[in-house]
Design an enzyme around this catalytic site. Structure first.
Site, PDB file in Angstrom:
ATOM      1  N   LYS A 176       1.174 -12.579  -3.986  1.00  0.00           N
ATOM      2  CA  LYS A 176       1.062 -12.718  -2.819  1.00  0.00           C
ATOM      3  C   LYS A 176       1.556 -14.038  -2.566  1.00  0.00           C
ATOM      4  CE  LYS A 176      -1.271 -11.986   1.606  1.00  0.00           C
ATOM      5  NZ  LYS A 176      -3.136 -11.337   2.209  1.00  0.00           N
ATOM      6  N   LYS A 201       3.802  -9.156  -2.268  1.00  0.00           N
ATOM      7  CA  LYS A 201       3.193  -9.503  -0.895  1.00  0.00           C
ATOM      8  C   LYS A 201       4.175 -10.350  -0.852  1.00  0.00           C
ATOM      9  CE  LYS A 201       0.027  -8.856   2.180  1.00  0.00           C
ATOM     10  NZ  LYS A 201      -1.564  -8.130   2.717  1.00  0.00           N
ATOM     11  N   ASP A 259      -6.976  -8.795  -1.424  1.00  0.00           N
ATOM     12  CA  ASP A 259      -6.766 -10.191  -1.586  1.00  0.00           C
ATOM     13  C   ASP A 259      -7.205 -11.308  -1.682  1.00  0.00           C
ATOM     14  OD1 ASP A 259      -4.984  -7.936   0.063  1.00  0.00           O
ATOM     15  OD2 ASP A 259      -3.745  -9.683   0.872  1.00  0.00           O
TER      16      ASP A 259
END
Lengths: 293, 308
Positions: B208, B244, B145
């Site tokens: 995300k 996400k 991430d």
């Protein structure tokens, strides 16, 4: 022309706010003369759910307050009630109580709040104990708040039954979810208005109105409710309390008091809503001449 | 369709021309997702799906191997007294905790995601960010991430942001790359859309919303805007990119709203934890409590669930 009277819509009290019931329903109870005295929220299980969430959220802060401060706040409730005495008397009268009895009921409710306000920072000393043990420990017991307490208030009185249970319950730091009298609910809601203006943090007392039959089950089976108080004599309700509360072994207290009597207040109403915590604190050799316990 | 490794270079794209977002329209659309009534069987199914899409996350300065191990155990044993529950999708930790987490989830099928690139601010030179990423990958992270350089993005240096993401993508190797836009710092939905486009074109496997360190985080408006970007990208290139939302999704209701939104914007293809995740730390317990409420009819208490 005669003026058209406005029938007040009484709302419920959750988390320090006055929302309408989630269900949007209401009912209109009648007094003994067949007159309607208000539109009352017919709450649903979701209101109970919201109330328990609010009570749980408020529990930490309320139970950790200084006992003296809780006493101050209970006294403050009494003060505010005193200031709105005439309104309460009026409301009791339209719900079917005689003027003389209504005055006595409101005054007793105020006195009872002051009585429990006094106990807030004293019950620890009276109930707690230092216990003799046969090992090298300093052993003491204190009474701590249970957590969230569900209260099914007295059906026959609007105010005194409610106050007589709420006051000792919150005195020790519990928070509560109250199902008000179904046929005489106005005292409970106006009392909520008093609570919201008297320094009681939101969520400490939550009051819902509506059908007992509908509201008791979700409250009694709720896993996040730690104790239950039922004021009344209905055997069916007692049965439901006992069976539905087994999931998390709630403490159940059952009172059949006539709340106007002097004996319906006392220290044991506070201790009924507490758990005893006993602590074993290691100390030096107990056999020594200078040791005490 | 699976994504080929690397950057999409076949489509020339001018990021200054990313579609503008009608904020009022988005709010209208989003408010409708919140009015769906999801009950009974359908709710239960939705809750179990949500549970299976959670990236259980701990990203704190005070994280210790013990804390990470405890969280990994929770990921695999959400509520053992109630059999038949899915596990979460992944655990999300700092690079220094990847090795610990990897060992702890061994054999459970739960993936390990690691934040990297000087998370959460991203204020470090590319060299450091690449090392950070490589360290996480070598420690065994299945997913990375990364955060984008919001400062550079806001000053209009889109090429810098693009190049950075593609460089990190290369460093990831076979690990999947999630690109955190940190939408709370991007201010407008136009920027959210543009950043989404940049990230996807630069090779993101997932986009995300947030680090969880900045408020607001994953609002429905932002998530909706990003889902639309994913849909458009899929239509243009045929490449599927995951989504996400992270931060602020702490109750089941919100999670269900998100699932409904994914289904209606992107379709059922995205409704697996391969393509949709929730980044959350406290959501799992709420979903569990709701599942038990749905099955037993009794409101639950957090006293009987593990501590987050």
């Amino acid at each position: 022309m005669e003026r058209l009277k406005i029938l007040k819509t009484y709302k419920i009290y959750i988390g320090g706010k006055f929302p309408r019931t989630e269900s949007g329903r209401y009912y209109t109870p009648l007094n003994s003369e067949g007159e309607a005295f208000g539109n009352i929220c017919l709450s649903s299980r979701k209101d109970i759910r919201n109330a328990v969430v609010a009570a749980r959220k408020a529990f930490g802060g309320w139970s950790e307050r200084a006992a003296f401060n809780r006493g101050q706040i209970l006294y403050r409730i009494g003060e505010m009630l005193e200031g709105r005495k005439s309104q309460f008397i009026e409301e009791l009268v339209i719900q079917g109580v005689s003027t003389v009895d209504a005055k006595a009921e409101v005054e007793l409710a105020i006195d009872r709040l002051v009585y429990y306000a006094g106990w807030c920072d004293k019950y620890h000393q009276v109930l707690g104990s230092v216990n003799p043990v046969a090992s090298s420990h300093f052993n003491f017991s204190t009474h701590e708040a249970m957590g969230v307490v569900g209260i099914i208030a007295d059906e026959n009185t609007s105010l005194i039954g409610l106050v007589s249970i709420i006051a000792p319950t919150i005195a020790s730091g519990n928070t509560c979810v109250v199902i008000a009298s179904e046929s005489k609910p106005i005292g409970a809601i106006t009392f909520a208005e008093v609570l919201s203006t008297s320094d009681v943090p939101g969520g400490v007392v939550n009051i819902v109105t509506g059908s007992k039959e509908e509201l008791i089950q979700p409250l009694v089976s709720h896993m996040d409710v730690n104790g239950l108080i039922y004021s009344g004599k209905d055997r069916e309700i007692m049965k439901e309390l006992n069976s539905a509360s087994t999931s998390n072994l709630k403490r159940i207290r059952h009172y059949e008091h006539h709340w106007m009597e002097p004996k319906s207040q006392g220290l044991h109403f506070i201790s009924d809503c507490t758990e005893v915590k006993t602590t074993w604190h290691p100390i030096e050799n107990i056999g020594g001449a200078s040791s005490s316990y | 369709m699976n994504k080929t490794n690397g950057t999409v270079t076949t489509v020339p794209y001018d990021f200054t021309q990313s579609p503008r977002i009608d904020k009022v329209g988005v709010e209208e659309r989003v408010s409708r997702f919140q009015k769906r009534s999801v009950k009974n069987e359908m709710k239960l199914q939705g809750l179990k799906m949500a549970l299976n899409m959670i990236d259980l996350t701990t990203l704190e300065g005070k994280d210790t191997p013990g804390k990470v191990k405890q969280m990994c155990f929770k990921a695999a044993h959400l509520h053992d007294v109630h059999p038949g529950l899915p596990s979460v999708a992944a655990v999300c930790v700092y690079p220094s905790m990847v090795e610990t987490a990897k060992k702890a989830v061994e054999g459970t099928g739960i993936k390990v995601a690691s934040v990297s690139t000087a998370f959460p601010s991203g204020q470090a030179p590319l060299k450091v960010k690449l090392m950070d990423t490589k360290f996480a990958v070598e420690s065994g992270a299945d997913e990375i991430d990364m955060v984008i350089s919001r400062g550079r993005f806001l000053s209009g240096d889109y090429n810098f942001v693009f190049d950075e993401i593609s460089a990190i993508k290369e460093a990831c190797g076979t690990s999947r790359l999630k690109v955190i836009l940190e939408t709370g710092e991007l201010i407008t939905l136009d920027n959210v859309r543009r950043a989404s486009d940049i990230a996807m074109h630069a090779g993101a496997d997932f986009i995300k919303t947030s680090t969880g360190k900045i408020q607001p985080a994953a609002t429905l408006q932002v998530t909706y805007t990003m889902l639309e970007a994913i849909r458009d990208f899929y239509e243009q290139t045929g490449i599927q990119v995951g989504m996400k939302p992270a931060g602020g999704i702490s109750n089941s209701k919100l999670a269900l709203h998100n699932l409904i939104m994914v289904k209606e914007v992107l379709g059922g293809l995205w409704l697996t934890n391969e393509w949709f995740r929730f980044g959350a730390s406290s959501l799992a317990n709420d979903v569990l409590m709701q599942i038990l409420k749905a099955e037993t009819g009794v409101y639950q208490s957090s006293d009987y669930f593990s501590i987050d």
